[in-house]
Design a protein around this motif. Structure first.
Motif, PDB file in Angstrom:
ATOM      1  N   GLN A 285       7.950  34.185  46.897  1.00  0.00           N
ATOM      2  CA  GLN A 285       7.911  35.320  47.619  1.00  0.00           C
ATOM      3  C   GLN A 285       8.905  35.961  47.921  1.00  0.00           C
ATOM      4  O   GLN A 285       8.875  37.081  48.927  1.00  0.00           O
ATOM      5  CB  GLN A 285       6.971  35.005  49.150  1.00  0.00           C
ATOM      6  N   GLY A 286       9.996  36.017  47.041  1.00  0.00           N
ATOM      7  CA  GLY A 286      11.200  36.682  47.120  1.00  0.00           C
ATOM      8  C   GLY A 286      12.334  36.031  48.160  1.00  0.00           C
ATOM      9  O   GLY A 286      13.514  36.434  48.203  1.00  0.00           O
ATOM     10  N   GLY A 287      11.830  34.768  48.968  1.00  0.00           N
ATOM     11  CA  GLY A 287      12.911  33.910  49.630  1.00  0.00           C
ATOM     12  C   GLY A 287      13.098  32.843  48.841  1.00  0.00           C
ATOM     13  O   GLY A 287      12.819  32.781  47.909  1.00  0.00           O
ATOM     14  N   GLU A 288      13.674  31.710  49.837  1.00  0.00           N
ATOM     15  CA  GLU A 288      14.013  30.352  48.982  1.00  0.00           C
ATOM     16  C   GLU A 288      13.759  29.300  50.175  1.00  0.00           C
ATOM     17  O   GLU A 288      14.020  29.709  51.286  1.00  0.00           O
ATOM     18  CB  GLU A 288      15.294  30.580  48.240  1.00  0.00           C
ATOM     19  N   TRP A 289      13.673  28.338  49.648  1.00  0.00           N
ATOM     20  CA  TRP A 289      13.615  26.843  50.553  1.00  0.00           C
ATOM     21  C   TRP A 289      14.897  26.231  50.254  1.00  0.00           C
ATOM     22  O   TRP A 289      15.399  26.189  49.163  1.00  0.00           O
ATOM     23  CB  TRP A 289      12.532  26.138  50.453  1.00  0.00           C
ATOM     24  N   VAL A 290      15.263  25.454  51.648  1.00  0.00           N
ATOM     25  CA  VAL A 290      16.370  24.598  51.001  1.00  0.00           C
ATOM     26  C   VAL A 290      15.636  22.971  51.500  1.00  0.00           C
ATOM     27  O   VAL A 290      15.143  23.132  52.549  1.00  0.00           O
ATOM     28  CB  VAL A 290      17.482  24.856  51.867  1.00  0.00           C
ATOM     29  N   PHE A 291      15.664  22.207  50.538  1.00  0.00           N
ATOM     30  CA  PHE A 291      15.238  20.946  50.688  1.00  0.00           C
ATOM     31  C   PHE A 291      16.461  19.831  50.837  1.00  0.00           C
ATOM     32  O   PHE A 291      17.298  19.916  50.254  1.00  0.00           O
ATOM     33  CB  PHE A 291      14.465  20.336  49.423  1.00  0.00           C
ATOM     34  N   SER A 292      16.310  18.823  51.888  1.00  0.00           N
ATOM     35  CA  SER A 292      17.313  18.186  52.106  1.00  0.00           C
ATOM     36  C   SER A 292      16.687  16.685  52.685  1.00  0.00           C
ATOM     37  O   SER A 292      15.627  16.580  53.291  1.00  0.00           O
ATOM     38  CB  SER A 292      18.363  18.450  53.329  1.00  0.00           C
ATOM     39  N   ALA A 293      16.961  15.836  51.853  1.00  0.00           N
ATOM     40  CA  ALA A 293      16.494  14.364  52.226  1.00  0.00           C
ATOM     41  C   ALA A 293      17.457  13.325  52.528  1.00  0.00           C
ATOM     42  O   ALA A 293      18.752  13.360  52.000  1.00  0.00           O
ATOM     43  CB  ALA A 293      15.742  13.858  51.097  1.00  0.00           C
ATOM     44  N   GLY A 294      17.230  12.330  53.561  1.00  0.00           N
ATOM     45  CA  GLY A 294      18.344  11.384  54.012  1.00  0.00           C
ATOM     46  C   GLY A 294      17.487  10.414  54.561  1.00  0.00           C
ATOM     47  O   GLY A 294      16.210  10.007  54.452  1.00  0.00           O
ATOM     48  N   ILE A 295      18.307   9.779  55.686  1.00  0.00           N
ATOM     49  CA  ILE A 295      17.706   8.791  56.579  1.00  0.00           C
ATOM     50  C   ILE A 295      17.977   9.102  57.933  1.00  0.00           C
ATOM     51  O   ILE A 295      19.078   9.710  58.226  1.00  0.00           O
ATOM     52  CB  ILE A 295      18.118   7.252  56.293  1.00  0.00           C
ATOM     53  N   VAL A 296      17.016   8.934  58.887  1.00  0.00           N
ATOM     54  CA  VAL A 296      17.239   9.363  60.288  1.00  0.00           C
ATOM     55  C   VAL A 296      18.569   8.539  60.818  1.00  0.00           C
ATOM     56  O   VAL A 296      18.442   7.321  60.711  1.00  0.00           O
ATOM     57  CB  VAL A 296      16.190   9.102  61.228  1.00  0.00           C
ATOM     58  N   GLU A 297      19.650   9.060  61.380  1.00  0.00           N
ATOM     59  CA  GLU A 297      20.822   8.427  61.801  1.00  0.00           C
ATOM     60  C   GLU A 297      20.399   7.755  63.199  1.00  0.00           C
ATOM     61  O   GLU A 297      19.974   8.258  64.189  1.00  0.00           O
ATOM     62  CB  GLU A 297      21.766   9.153  61.905  1.00  0.00           C
ATOM     63  N   GLY A 298      20.692   6.227  63.294  1.00  0.00           N
ATOM     64  CA  GLY A 298      20.273   5.366  64.429  1.00  0.00           C
ATOM     65  C   GLY A 298      20.949   5.994  65.594  1.00  0.00           C
ATOM     66  O   GLY A 298      22.352   6.299  65.610  1.00  0.00           O
TER      67      GLY A 298
END
Length: 816
Positions: free
Chosen positions: A735-748
């Motif tokens: 729709q003319g914009g963009e997403w940023v996907f980020s993946a990892g682990i929740v820091e304890g």
């Protein structure tokens, strides 16, 4: 409870070690304050900063002597039986030595010798730490060595050097000028060669009586810039191996002296010459990034003699044609394949390594399938309805069906694989650490051709994996209709690094270059290097300009050097880059010039760089990725820099960086704090702190140190995440914009949770942020943490490769 063994010496089957309990961090009374507040407090007491530091040293020494936490223990190496124990009560760090039936150490008050058979005290020679002397508990107090029936102790904190008889401890001679050298309060060792005691400044004295010994003439070779290293120097019968900037080999017999800034050893310990080899230990430095090797390596004095008989770069015997060589690429494509623009055909999506999806993605996702090939997986590449990834343990390339994850085929290789393949022109290309580039048919993995990029087939072990002396990383680059591959490790090793441009269809060599050295000639070596001190000491502007020109063009400074470290290639759309090196598409090296001593170097085009290499997944605090038109040189952290962090994704509209660390030169991270996600535009460049205007530093609260890489423009937005981010991608939202996907682990946040999260044990999480303002649009639980760079996107789907050996495919769900 005494339970830590942290120093060991041995002679025959007798092993003697220093054993201690854990030493708590010093209380605040042992540490003088820093900064304006501390100065103000001292002034109120009528004290100077020197007074404050000296008082802290006195309290620290008293506290140390009263702990009584250490023992010297002897063990039989054959049986493990404890032979004797001696209550020290304290042993100066790395002062333990044994020879000639005596065990000798310093206890901050005296040299103490024990009978090596019984542990009984043989003698004691008083040489206490002088009142208010500077030293540190974690650092070395001085150097102790035993040679030719004598004990030599040298420490500025105890009044210089003293030589005593090993048998009875009686003094033989003293020299108040014979002190330790070293950086960060780590003495860098003295050594005895053929009866002469040498220090790191090439001052020699006769061990017998302390009289001067003539030194070899090396001119200004040891004028290196920056301080001496914090590692121990070493020696052989012929060479002194000094730790000024890396490993300066000083020839005691002839004219074969040479500087080796491209190697360095671990703090305190250094490197080790033994068995005819030089063992290089891992180090935590950022000097000479782009040329210095890292890791634990054993190096020989010269390349193998057979290297001279290696076939020419374009010799016919380098190319092996496979059974699928004559099959046209089009015959292998599925009848209903996705459009070419919806592929993820190489490591991090494209030749710019942008991690930008070519297809639109939805923030609303749902599971499509999950498969578990098992083992340690690499990131994936995908296209034409297939997913390709490597299982490292088996040296295997796997092909999965994009629709359901079913295994279509697998192919084993004769050497290790370190990344996913590259899909181009209906063919699949992968480098192997056996030294070759392979072209395969995507549908079944059949061999089209194999090209030997290494000079010869000479295998070794790297860790527990088989590879060529000149390995080829798997994720070769497709650019301007050619396949580019790199064979080798470093331009100073094994005749250098070889780069090839190959015809994708035939495997024929179109371009080739070898990057070797460059080694300084004798004139440059004897002249030393022009340093920033030379510049700062000069008041004449014309002379300053001459000095700056010399700093910019000489082979090395105290922080930056010429040379090439093998890495994945990347492009700015036109030229090629490999760390600090730039090449044309015809593999012609482009001459670059540092701006000043710390190594900041204009590269001519913005591109993604990784100062410790694209495959370095350690998240070491001085390693980072950055999208910029400058090589950072010595720049030791990315907390302030734009478009820089432990992970970076390049969107169409802006760049996104995950920042695990704050600050620049000495980056820090608060455990449990997660990572910042920062968006920046592409319209400004980074610079060195020392070159930035003061008002700009103040505006963004940055430091002006030469070792800082700082931003020159404001970030677009910034948000906090709870994750240690291990993978990112940017994608259009349709729709003319963009997403940023980020993946990892929740820091304890608790100690146990934090340790699990920093070892990537436990479930992972995927976050989706709006690229325009950083607002969180969605989040998803993952069964495990992703592998480094383990996100890919193709045909509207998101692929996540996980550390538990699984691949998860997420498909578009209901609209948000």
């Amino acid at each position: 409870e005494l339970r830590l063994v942290d120093e060991i010496v041995a002679e025959g089957p007798l092993v003697v070690c220093r054993v201690r309990s854990q030493i708590d961090l010093p209380a605040h009374v042992f540490t003088p304050g820093r900064g304006p507040a501390a100065k103000k407090k001292d002034a109120a007491k009528g004290a100077t900063r020197t007074d404050s530091r000296q008082e802290a040293q006195v309290r620290l020494l008293d506290h140390l002597m009263n702990q009584k936490l250490e023992r010297v223990v002897a063990v039989d190496a054959d049986t493990g039986r404890i032979l004797w124990r001696h209550d020290a009560p304290v042993v100066a760090v790395q002062s333990l030595a044994m020879r000639g039936g005596k065990v000798v150490f310093h206890n901050y008050q005296a040299l103490v010798a024990l009978d090596a058979r019984t542990g009984e005290k043989a003698w004691e020679f008083a040489c206490p730490v002088a009142d208010r002397s500077k030293f540190g508990v974690r650092n070395l107090l001085g150097n102790l060595l035993i040679a030719d029936g004598k004990v030599l102790w040298a420490s500025g904190a105890t009044g210089g050097g003293v030589c005593v008889n090993l048998d009875d401890g009686k003094p033989l001679w003293k020299d108040p000028r014979l002190s330790q050298t070293g950086g960060f309060a780590f003495p860098t060792a003295l050594r005895v060669v053929k009866g002469v005691l040498w220090n790191d400044m090439l001052r020699g004295v006769q061990l017998a009586d302390g009289s001067p010994a003539p030194a070899p003439d090396v001119g200004g070779m040891l004028k290196r810039g920056h301080h001496i290293r914090c590692q121990a120097g070493k020696a052989t019968e012929r060479f002194l191996i000094l730790p000024h900037r890396g490993a300066e080999f000083v020839d005691l017999e002839g004219g074969a002296s040479m500087v080796n800034d491209w190697i360095r050893g671990a703090c305190s310990y250094g490197l080790m010459p033994a068995n005819g080899l030089t063992y290089v230990t891992p180090d935590p430095c950022s000097c000479y990034a782009g040329a210095r090797i890292t890791g634990f390596m054993a190096l020989a004095a010269a390349p193998p003699a057979s290297l001279e008989q290696a076939p020419a770069p374009s010799a016919p015997e380098r190319l092996l044609k496979g059974p699928a060589y004559d099959a046209p690429p089009s015959a292998d494509r599925p009848a209903k394949s996705p459009a070419p623009q919806s592929q993820w055909p190489t490591f991090r999506a494209d030749a710019m390594r942008s991690a930008r999806a070519s297809c639109a993605l939805s923030a609303r996702l749902q599971p499509a399938w999950s498969q578990t090939p098992g083992g340690s997986l690499t990131p994936a590449t995908a296209g034409d309805g297939r997913v390709y990834l490597v299982r490292k343990e088996g040296y295997e390339l796997l092909c999965l069906d994009l629709s359901d994850g079913a295994l279509k085929w697998r192919r084993a290789f004769p050497g290790a694989l370190d990344g996913p393949p590259t899909l181009a022109g209906g063919r699949l290309f992968i480098g192997c650490r056996d030294g070759s580039v392979y072209c395969l048919r995507p549908g079944d993995g059949a061999l089209v051709w194999r090209f030997l990029a290494a000079p010869q087939e000479r295998l070794t072990l790297s860790g527990d994996r088989l590879e060529n002396v000149w390995p080829v990383s798997s994720s070769v680059l497709f650019h301007k209709e050619l396949i580019y591959a790199v064979a080798g490790r470093n331009s100073y090793l094994d005749g250098g690094v070889r780069l090839y441009a190959l015809d994708p269809a035939t495997g024929a060599v179109r371009h080739h270059v070898r990057l070797e050295g460059p080694w300084p000639d004798e004139k440059a070596l004897r002249s030393g290097v022009v340093t920033e001190k030379d510049y700062n000491d000069q008041t004449d502007p014309n002379k300053q300009a001459e000095i700056l020109k010399a700093i910019q063009s000489q082979y090395a400074t105290g922080y930056s050097m010429e040379g090439a470290l093998a890495d994945l290639l990347v492009t700015d759309g036109t030229d090629l880059y490999m760390q600090q090196n730039k090449l044309t598409p015809a593999l012609e090296p482009v001459r670059l010039q540092r701006v000043f001593h710390a190594g900041l170097t204009p590269m001519g085009g913005k591109h993604l760089l990784a100062n410790f290499g694209f495959l370095d997944d350690t998240m070491f605090h001085r390693s980072y990725r950055m999208f910029d038109d400058h090589w950072p040189g010595y720049g030791g952290g990315s907390g302030w820099a734009a478009r820089a962090g432990t992970m970076v994704a390049l969107g169409e509209q802006r760049a996104y960086a995950a920042k695990h660390y704050t600050g620049g030169w000495y980056p820090t991270h608060a455990p449990g704090s997660g990572n910042r996600l920062v968006a920046d535009s592409y319209d400004h460049s980074n610079t060195a702190g020392a070159l930035a205007p003061k008002e700009l530093l103040q505006k963004f609260q940055q430091y002006g140190n030469a070792g800082e890489i700082v931003r020159t423009g404001a970030p677009l937005w910034e948000t906090e995440t709870p994750l240690i981010i291990r993978a990112m991608l940017a994608a259009p939202d349709g729709q003319g914009g963009e997403w940023v996907f980020s993946a990892g682990i929740v820091e304890g946040r608790t100690k146990a949770e934090w340790e699990d999260s920093t070892r990537y044990r436990g479930p992972g999480k995927l976050l989706v942020h709006n690229g325009a303002d950083g607002t969180l649009a969605a989040e998803y639980d993952l069964p495990a943490c992703p592998v480094y760079d383990g996100l890919a996107a193709v045909d509207g789907r998101v692929l996540v490769n996980l550390v538990n050996g699984s691949v998860v495919c997420l498909a578009p769900g209901d609209p948000l």
